[in-house]
Design a protein around this motif. Structure first.
Motif, PDB file in Angstrom:
ATOM      1  N   SER A   1       0.763  -1.256  -0.055  1.00 45.15           N
ATOM      2  CA  SER A   1      -0.186  -0.017   0.112  1.00 45.15           C
ATOM      3  C   SER A   1       0.891   1.568  -0.024  1.00 45.15           C
ATOM      4  CB  SER A   1      -1.033  -0.027   1.202  1.00 45.15           C
ATOM      5  OG  SER A   1      -0.167  -0.114   2.348  1.00 45.15           O
ATOM      6  N   LYS A   2       2.082   1.385   0.497  1.00 45.74           N
ATOM      7  CA  LYS A   2       2.888   2.179   0.547  1.00 45.74           C
ATOM      8  C   LYS A   2       3.470   2.435  -0.865  1.00 45.74           C
ATOM      9  CE  LYS A   2       4.441   2.343   5.609  1.00 45.74           C
ATOM     10  NZ  LYS A   2       5.420   1.981   6.243  1.00 45.74           N
ATOM     11  N   ILE A   3       3.520   1.717  -1.805  1.00 43.18           N
ATOM     12  CA  ILE A   3       3.994   1.990  -3.186  1.00 43.18           C
ATOM     13  C   ILE A   3       3.027   2.357  -4.252  1.00 43.18           C
ATOM     14  CG2 ILE A   3       5.514   0.708  -4.948  1.00 43.18           C
ATOM     15  CD1 ILE A   3       6.678  -0.843  -2.640  1.00 43.18           C
ATOM     16  N   ARG A   4       1.937   1.595  -3.932  1.00 44.03           N
ATOM     17  CA  ARG A   4       0.759   1.997  -4.872  1.00 44.03           C
ATOM     18  C   ARG A   4       0.480   3.192  -5.282  1.00 44.03           C
ATOM     19  NH1 ARG A   4      -2.414  -2.596  -2.389  1.00 44.03           N
ATOM     20  NH2 ARG A   4      -3.245  -0.922  -0.917  1.00 44.03           N
ATOM     21  N   PRO A   5       0.511   4.260  -4.452  1.00 38.50           N
ATOM     22  CA  PRO A   5       0.152   5.500  -4.793  1.00 38.50           C
ATOM     23  C   PRO A   5       1.203   6.355  -6.054  1.00 38.50           C
ATOM     24  CG  PRO A   5      -0.264   5.498  -2.474  1.00 38.50           C
ATOM     25  CD  PRO A   5       0.393   4.181  -2.808  1.00 38.50           C
ATOM     26  N   TYR A   6       2.343   5.784  -5.682  1.00 38.59           N
ATOM     27  CA  TYR A   6       3.323   6.279  -6.447  1.00 38.59           C
ATOM     28  C   TYR A   6       3.326   5.824  -7.910  1.00 38.59           C
ATOM     29  CZ  TYR A   6       5.517   8.231  -2.255  1.00 38.59           C
ATOM     30  OH  TYR A   6       5.470   8.838  -0.888  1.00 38.59           O
ATOM     31  N   LEU A   7       2.839   4.495  -7.999  1.00 41.19           N
ATOM     32  CA  LEU A   7       2.962   3.838  -9.361  1.00 41.19           C
ATOM     33  C   LEU A   7       1.820   4.267  -9.819  1.00 41.19           C
ATOM     34  CD1 LEU A   7       3.531  -0.044  -8.131  1.00 41.19           C
ATOM     35  CD2 LEU A   7       5.150   1.684  -9.220  1.00 41.19           C
ATOM     36  N   TYR A   8       0.541   4.634  -9.296  1.00 45.13           N
ATOM     37  CA  TYR A   8      -0.631   5.578  -9.978  1.00 45.13           C
ATOM     38  C   TYR A   8      -0.315   6.638 -10.386  1.00 45.13           C
ATOM     39  CZ  TYR A   8      -3.978   1.591  -8.994  1.00 45.13           C
ATOM     40  OH  TYR A   8      -4.617   0.515  -8.900  1.00 45.13           O
ATOM     41  N   LEU A   9       0.506   7.529  -9.515  1.00 44.23           N
ATOM     42  CA  LEU A   9       0.903   8.771  -9.780  1.00 44.23           C
ATOM     43  C   LEU A   9       1.613   8.748 -11.189  1.00 44.23           C
ATOM     44  CD1 LEU A   9       0.997  11.895  -8.992  1.00 44.23           C
ATOM     45  CD2 LEU A   9       3.025  11.206  -7.841  1.00 44.23           C
ATOM     46  N   ALA A  10       2.476   7.787 -11.226  1.00 45.46           N
ATOM     47  CA  ALA A  10       3.335   7.582 -12.506  1.00 45.46           C
ATOM     48  C   ALA A  10       2.367   7.011 -13.780  1.00 45.46           C
ATOM     49  CB  ALA A  10       4.534   6.794 -12.281  1.00 45.46           C
TER      50      ALA A  10
ATOM     51  N   ASP B   1       0.055  16.534 -12.365  1.00 46.18           N
ATOM     52  CA  ASP B   1      -0.890  16.340 -11.327  1.00 46.18           C
ATOM     53  C   ASP B   1      -0.197  17.271 -10.276  1.00 46.18           C
ATOM     54  OD1 ASP B   1      -1.768  14.501 -12.615  1.00 46.18           O
ATOM     55  OD2 ASP B   1      -1.558  12.896 -11.184  1.00 46.18           O
ATOM     56  N   MET B   2       0.814  17.657 -10.079  1.00 47.88           N
ATOM     57  CA  MET B   2       1.449  18.826  -9.239  1.00 47.88           C
ATOM     58  C   MET B   2       0.741  20.177  -9.473  1.00 47.88           C
ATOM     59  SD  MET B   2       5.426  17.719  -8.569  1.00 47.88           S
ATOM     60  CE  MET B   2       5.542  19.017  -7.338  1.00 47.88           C
ATOM     61  N   TRP B   3       0.606  20.338 -10.795  1.00 48.69           N
ATOM     62  CA  TRP B   3      -0.056  21.613 -11.224  1.00 48.69           C
ATOM     63  C   TRP B   3      -1.510  21.511 -10.886  1.00 48.69           C
ATOM     64  CZ3 TRP B   3       1.580  26.321 -13.335  1.00 48.69           C
ATOM     65  CH2 TRP B   3       2.747  26.441 -13.625  1.00 48.69           C
ATOM     66  N   ASP B   4      -2.071  20.441 -11.327  1.00 42.88           N
ATOM     67  CA  ASP B   4      -3.558  20.438 -11.258  1.00 42.88           C
ATOM     68  C   ASP B   4      -4.369  19.795 -10.084  1.00 42.88           C
ATOM     69  OD1 ASP B   4      -3.501  21.395 -13.824  1.00 42.88           O
ATOM     70  OD2 ASP B   4      -3.869  19.506 -14.725  1.00 42.88           O
ATOM     71  N   LYS B   5      -3.451  19.694  -8.954  1.00 44.93           N
ATOM     72  CA  LYS B   5      -4.140  19.019  -7.562  1.00 44.93           C
ATOM     73  C   LYS B   5      -5.445  19.438  -7.225  1.00 44.93           C
ATOM     74  CE  LYS B   5      -2.023  20.133  -3.822  1.00 44.93           C
ATOM     75  NZ  LYS B   5      -3.159  20.446  -2.915  1.00 44.93           N
ATOM     76  N   ASP B   6      -5.459  20.765  -7.047  1.00 42.03           N
ATOM     77  CA  ASP B   6      -6.713  21.122  -6.494  1.00 42.03           C
ATOM     78  C   ASP B   6      -7.723  21.038  -7.630  1.00 42.03           C
ATOM     79  OD1 ASP B   6      -5.526  22.028  -4.612  1.00 42.03           O
ATOM     80  OD2 ASP B   6      -4.970  24.199  -5.208  1.00 42.03           O
TER      81      ASP B   6
END
Length: 319
Positions: free
Chosen positions: A28-37, A93-98
Motif C-alpha cells: 500500500s505504501k508503493i501503490r500511490p506512487y505507481l498510480y501517480l506515474a 498532477d502537481m500543477w492540477d492537484k486542486d
C-alpha cells in the motif's frame, strides 16, 4: 482543510476508483506512487513512444543502417518514453492537484486524494528526471542538446490550460519531440524537410486523441476555468477532428515521400488512417467511457505507421 477532505471523500463515494489493476498487488505504501506515474496504463507511454519509433526507423531506412541500430534505439526510446511519461504525469498532477480534487474522474489521483503530498511527489519526480537525463546522455551530443531543449515545454504545458484554448497543441509540441529526436540519435542531425512534417503531423495527432479523451471532462473544465480544444470545438468536435485526422495522414505521408519510402510505408499509413476514421466514427462523445477508451485505441494508429516504416526498411535491406 477538513471541509476539502470531506468533499474529496464524498466524491470518492459517488465516483469510486476504476477496476483493480496489477498495481494493487504492490504494498500500500508503493501503490500511490505507481498510480501517480500511470504505470498501470500503457496508453500515454505508447503515444509518446511511437513518433520516436517512426523517426528512428525512417532514419535507418534513409541511411541503410543495420537492423541492430533500429532495435537499439527503439529499445532506448521505449524505456525513455516510460520514464518521461511518468515524470510528465507527476508534473501535470502537481500543477492540477486542486482542480483534480474537484473533478469526479480525477479525484482519486494520489495527489488530489491526499495519498501523496506535494513534497513526496517532488521527491519522487527528481530520480525520474535524473534517469531520463541519463537515458538522453546515451545519445550523441546533438541529440542530448535537442532532447534537453524540450524540458521547458514539458514543465510549462500544464500551465497552458489556464492560458490558451489550445493546450492540446502545446502538448503536441512537447509530446512528439521524439519525431525529431529519433532521427537525430541515429545520424547526429535532422533532415528538416522530412522530420518537420512528421513532427507537425504527430502534433496534430495529439490534438485528435487528447481532444477526444478530454471530451469527458468538458463540463468540469468549463466550470473550473480549465481551457481546452474540446470546449471551443463544442458540438462540431467530430468534423473538426476529422479535418485534423486528414492533416495528420497528409503530413506523415509527405514526410514518407520526402524520405523516399515505398509501398509498405504507405500501406501501413493507410491502415492507420482507416483505424483513425473508424475510431472517430464510432466514438460517442457524449459517453465518458467511450471518450476514455479513445486514448489507448489511438495508439494503434502509431503502431500501423511504425509497422509500415519497419516493413519498408526490411524490404529495402532485404532482411
Amino acid at each position: 482543510m477538513e471541509v476539502k477532505s470531506t468533499a474529496v471523500k464524498q466524491l470518492h463515494d459517488l465516483h469510486p476508483s476504476s477496476d483493480t489493476t496489477w498495481v494493487d498487488s504492490f504494498p500500500s505504501k508503493i501503490r500511490p506512487y505507481l498510480y501517480l506515474a500511470r504505470v498501470h496504463n500503457p496508453a500515454g507511454t505508447l503515444l509518446l513512444f511511437y513518433p520516436c519509433a517512426w523517426s528512428v526507423t525512417m532514419a535507418c531506412y534513409a541511411h541503410g543502417t543495420p537492423i541492430s541500430t533500429v532495435w537499439t534505439y527503439v529499445g532506448l526510446f521505449l524505456a525513455a518514453s516510460q520514464v518521461f511519461h511518468a515524470a510528465g504525469c507527476v508534473i501535470n498532477d502537481m500543477w492540477d492537484k486542486d482542480v483534480d480534487a474537484a473533478v469526479p474522474r480525477t479525484s482519486t489521483r494520489p495527489l488530489a486524494s491526499g495519498d501523496v503530498s506535494m513534497i513526496q511527489a517532488f521527491a519522487f519526480l527528481i530520480p525520474q528526471l535524473a534517469l531520463g537525463i541519463w537515458l538522453l546522455m546515451q545519445l550523441n551530443d546533438y541529440s542530448l542538446r535537442l532532447g534537453l531543449s524540450s524540458l521547458g515545454l514539458v514543465v510549462l504545458y500544464p500551465a497552458m490550460k489556464r492560458v490558451t484554448n489550445w493546450p492540446q497543441a502545446v502538448l503536441g509540441m512537447c509530446f512528439n519531440w521524439g519525431a525529431l529526436l529519433g532521427a537525430a540519435s541515429v545520424v547526429g542531425a535532422v533532415d528538416w524537410h522530412v522530420y518537420i512534417p512528421l513532427y507537425l503531423g504527430a502534433a496534430c495527432w495529439t490534438i485528435v486523441y487528447d481532444t477526444s479523451y478530454a471530451r469527458q471532462d468538458r463540463d468540469e473544465d468549463a466550470k473550473y476555468g480549465v481551457r481546452s480544444t474540446t470546449i471551443i470545438f463544442g458540438d462540431r468536435i467530430r468534423p473538426i477532428l476529422a479535418i485534423f485526422s486528414a492533416v495528420v495522414c497528409s503530413l506523415v505521408a509527405y514526410a514518407g515521400y520526402c524520405n523516399g519510402h515505398g509501398l509498405p510505408f504507405f500501406g501501413g499509413l493507410a491502415l492507420g488512417a482507416l483505424h483513425l476514421a473508424r475510431l472517430l466514427a464510432r466514438t460517442d462523445f457524449e459517453n465518458k467511457e467511450s471518450c476514455d477508451a479513445t486514448l489507448l485505441s489511438n495508439a494503434w494508429f502509431g503502431f500501423w505507421v511504425w509497422a509500415g516504416a519497419l516493413a519498408d526498411y526490411l524490404v529495402k535491406m532485404q532482411l
